[in-house]
Enzyme design. Sequence first.
Site, short mmCIF file in Angstrom:
data_model
loop_
_atom_site.label_atom_id
_atom_site.label_comp_id
_atom_site.label_asym_id
_atom_site.label_seq_id
_atom_site.Cartn_x
_atom_site.Cartn_y
_atom_site.Cartn_z
N LYS A 132 3.85 2.49 13.36
CA LYS A 132 4.16 3.47 12.31
C LYS A 132 3.76 2.94 10.94
CE LYS A 132 5.68 7.05 10.11
NZ LYS A 132 7.03 7.59 10.14
N LYS B 73 8.75 3.35 0.36
CA LYS B 73 9.54 2.43 1.18
C LYS B 73 8.73 1.93 2.38
CE LYS B 73 11.73 4.09 4.39
NZ LYS B 73 11.52 4.35 5.86
#
Length: 297
Positions: free
Chosen positions: A175, A243
């Site tokens: 990811k 983030k």
Amino acid sequence: MSETGLSIGFIGLGIMGLPMAANLVQGGHRVRGFARSEQTRAKAAEQGIEAVGSTAEAVDGADVVITVLPDSPDVVEVGLGEGGVLGHTAAGVLWIDMSTIDPDTARDLHARSTAQGVRFLDAPVSGGEAGAIEGQLSIMVGGEAEVLESARGLLDLLGTTIVHVGPAGSGQVVKAANQIVVAGNIQILAEALVFLRGQDADLERALEVIGGGLAGSTVLQRKRESLLAGDFRPGFRARLHHKDLGIVQRSARAAGVGLPATALVTQLMQTLVARGDGDLDHSALYAQCAELNAVKP
């Protein structure tokens, strides 16, 4: 584990989580969902989700627990904290964390879950809000392959590309790589649009033909209309992508690899957040690029 009529505890009913939980309800499962916001819980109830007041209530008696939360500390708190997942689940329960978190955190949660007899998969997703609504997410899964196979029927309700990518933490590694590609794609697309505007080109026609060639991408397909309209309502918030790129930077440093272009895109995303646009869609990189060139997106 039977794949029909499961009791599912679902924690995190945000932009991604709510439509995912709704798709599980439509697939014939009982879903008890918890979100901190009363307004969100009301929306969940409208989708047939049993909105409850705590994590403990959501996971009590569940066959499967799914978490879709913003960051590593949120998952740790929900999983290990007082009233958390591991304090209220029995051996044999499956916990699928579909958040995007640090790979080391995913590995630690896997180890702690396994020690308690709870099966754990890290299964972050890609596809944005539209993919969540349509049940067409790409799901990258870390953990034991046999555990994934036992849950595949459930995940089929959420995504169309479900791939086992390795042991615990591997889903989060893949990811992170996905987020490199998406951020870079958006920034380059933003610069292409600004370039086209500088040449007084027809943006709609230009993107139509670009999208049909080698430069076409899912990012262009999904974001095209909103970019042309200058609409940056969040499908995936810039602060969350920021983030994610922080996870990339930390993991790259630990692995001893240099990612110079990614570092630049990370700084551009950080600038977008620092200027107060963190709650806009990550495609607002285009608005920032346009502003740098004194044009209106």
